[in-house]
Design an enzyme around this catalytic site. Sequence first.
Site, short mmCIF file in Angstrom:
data_model
loop_
_atom_site.label_atom_id
_atom_site.label_comp_id
_atom_site.label_asym_id
_atom_site.label_seq_id
_atom_site.Cartn_x
_atom_site.Cartn_y
_atom_site.Cartn_z
N GLY A 190 49.85 6.87 63.45
CA GLY A 190 49.02 7.93 64.00
C GLY A 190 48.18 8.52 62.88
O GLY A 190 47.94 7.88 61.85
N VAL A 278 55.99 10.49 63.36
CA VAL A 278 55.95 10.00 64.74
C VAL A 278 55.56 11.10 65.72
O VAL A 278 55.88 11.03 66.90
CB VAL A 278 57.31 9.38 65.13
N GLY A 279 54.86 12.11 65.22
CA GLY A 279 54.42 13.20 66.08
C GLY A 279 55.10 14.50 65.70
O GLY A 279 55.93 14.55 64.79
N HIS A 452 15.06 11.60 56.24
CA HIS A 452 15.28 10.24 55.76
C HIS A 452 15.38 10.25 54.24
O HIS A 452 14.59 10.94 53.59
CB HIS A 452 14.11 9.34 56.17
P1 NAD Z 1 50.51 11.11 66.08
O1 NAD Z 1 50.84 11.49 67.47
O2 NAD Z 1 49.11 11.15 65.63
O3 NAD Z 1 51.04 9.66 65.76
C1 NAD Z 1 52.39 9.31 65.87
C2 NAD Z 1 52.45 7.81 66.03
O4 NAD Z 1 53.80 7.42 65.91
C3 NAD Z 1 51.95 7.34 67.39
O5 NAD Z 1 51.04 6.29 67.21
C4 NAD Z 1 53.22 6.90 68.08
O6 NAD Z 1 53.01 5.83 68.99
C5 NAD Z 1 54.07 6.47 66.91
N1 NAD Z 1 55.51 6.50 67.16
C6 NAD Z 1 56.22 7.43 67.85
N2 NAD Z 1 57.53 7.14 67.81
C7 NAD Z 1 57.66 6.00 67.08
C8 NAD Z 1 58.76 5.22 66.65
N3 NAD Z 1 60.01 5.55 66.98
N4 NAD Z 1 58.52 4.12 65.92
C9 NAD Z 1 57.25 3.79 65.55
N5 NAD Z 1 56.17 4.49 65.93
C10 NAD Z 1 56.37 5.60 66.66
O7 NAD Z 1 51.45 12.06 65.18
P2 NAD Z 1 51.45 12.34 63.62
O8 NAD Z 1 50.70 11.30 62.88
O9 NAD Z 1 52.86 12.61 63.27
O10 NAD Z 1 50.64 13.68 63.54
C11 NAD Z 1 51.07 14.81 64.29
C12 NAD Z 1 49.90 15.62 64.73
O11 NAD Z 1 49.36 16.34 63.64
C13 NAD Z 1 48.73 14.78 65.25
O12 NAD Z 1 48.88 14.51 66.60
C14 NAD Z 1 47.56 15.64 65.00
O13 NAD Z 1 47.38 16.46 66.12
C15 NAD Z 1 47.97 16.47 63.80
N6 NAD Z 1 47.26 15.98 62.61
C16 NAD Z 1 45.91 16.01 62.60
C17 NAD Z 1 45.22 15.52 61.52
C18 NAD Z 1 43.73 15.54 61.53
O14 NAD Z 1 43.17 16.21 62.37
N7 NAD Z 1 43.06 14.84 60.62
C19 NAD Z 1 45.90 15.00 60.43
C20 NAD Z 1 47.28 14.96 60.48
C21 NAD Z 1 47.96 15.47 61.57
#
Ligand code: NAD
Length: 481
Positions: A190, A278-279, A452
Amino acid sequence: MSNTFDVIVIGAGPAGYVCAIRAAQLGLTVACIERYRNAEGKSALGGTCLNVGCVPSKTLLDSSHKYAEVAEEFAAHGIGVSGLKLDVPAMIERKNGIVKQLTGGIAALFKANGVTPLFGTGKLLAGRKVEFTDHEGEQRILEAEHVVLATGSAPIDIPVASVDGKAIVDSTGALDLDKVPKRLGVIGAGVIGLELGSVWRRLGSEVVVMEAMDVFLAIMDQQIAKEAHKALTKQGLDIRMGCRVTGSEVRRGKVEVTYLAADGGEQKEIFDKLIVCVGRRPHTENLLAPDCGVNLDERGLVFVDDTCATNAPGVWAIGDVVRGPMLAHKGSEEGVMVAERIAGQKTQMNYGIIPNVIYTHPEIAAVGLTEEQVRQSGEPYNVGTFPFAANARALAADAGTGMVKLIAHAETDRVLGCHVMGPAAAELVQQAAIAMEFGTSAEDLGMMVFAHPTFSEALHEAALAVNGHAIHTANRRRKKK
Ligand code: NAD
Ligand code: FAD
């Protein structure tokens, strides 16, 4: 000190501190409760975003990008560098300095606006009372006309790879590694996995990203996501889709991860560090007294309506603790909306136009609907794309990877979405967001004069391409007009 305020905000992240400042600007008496203490044990405002999120991650992304540029890109410009050295502790120290500067800035803003910071833990009781417990354990009952819950979120822990803060870390630990791990495992492709995976890859780690889903960046426009997958793989991120992690074991400081690969076969990998990203889950534990009247939704988020009102009168909730994308700017705008509504204004927020940026290199950014979403809605639409490979500024900057994609309604020509992978993608998408807020058509954007050479010209050309008028690329649609 008074125990009665017009507004009490619980949580001083980008949602809570912005709400507190805006409410104070509107003449209300405001207290903001924050329990966070940094690695030095000191109270700090700013929440996840400033302390362990947006700010430190972008600081390390910028530092590591500079290192990678010198190591890998300067030669193409005819610049040779010898004796290149990496000092990870100095890089981390710089990051900590920036965090300190910005969190100190919030304290100064509170002072300037007359917001009372209260360092400790808040708990909502019935009747808009708040139990405040300071770090010494002293309790006070505070009262307010309005209480705003802005307690944010925390990383999700998974039992198959439980964070120990040493070999297995979450995003917070991944911002503080003292040396570059030779082999780095990342669970979750993610936003955090790609950003922090990129930081350590650029500094020399061999990075393997294990993602459960089969579709890469499923929430992004899939044409852009495919480009991003290609670009990030080329940089050396080994992204393995369809991986189900089944276990992990720490032995002599290394982590052995077992997972079922997409083909169903069991695989093992040994890493020097493992990042679990993972979120995130909402921070609601010990926040709500059973009789406070606030409901949670089925995902454990505080239930709110479109104006961030909870079902308890005078209690509001904003930011990561409520539905919607977990983004700092989404929470901040909710904070402004709630403060203004408390002050009697009718402010509303446009949830359809929230930009979303992944700060990899190149950046990946989006606003509005993806092509998949528009197709699913059944509305007729046109798409215009423009590759950075045909943009003069991008080529001059050695940044010709990626494209701008603009989607417009086929009948009204109104811009429905903009998706970019490439240089300054975040800034380009923000331009599209401004256009969308004013109901601009692709033709309007195409008629504007763009400087430009700029990266922005790629947005101009994509807008022209929507109606088959692009000048610097062959048009997919041709229109005789
Ligand atoms: P995310 O939801 O972006 O990604 C988590 C990923 O982990 C997903 O693709 C999911 O399918 C995967 N996943 C879940 N369980 C799993 C498992 N057991 N095994 C393997 N893969 C698994 O969450 P994140 O990267 O932890 O980030 C959290 C939140 O923080 C984001 O949703 C975002 O809102 C915020 N964030 C934003 C930014 C930005 O705006 N640039 C940067 C970092 C974080
Ligand atoms: P938070 O920032 O989490 O703040 C909530 C505060 O409430 C915390 O300080 C917490 O200590 C406090 N609190 C909780 N419970 C209590 C209580 N009971 N009493 C007192 N205080 C309490 N978003 C972006 O938009 N752009 C990015 O580039 C970006 N990068 C990120 C990178 C990383 C590594 C991470 C982890 C997140 C990133 N995010 C990014 C997401 C962003 O940080 C969050 O969306 C944002 O911080 C949420 O704001 P918030 O105010 O709702 O909550």
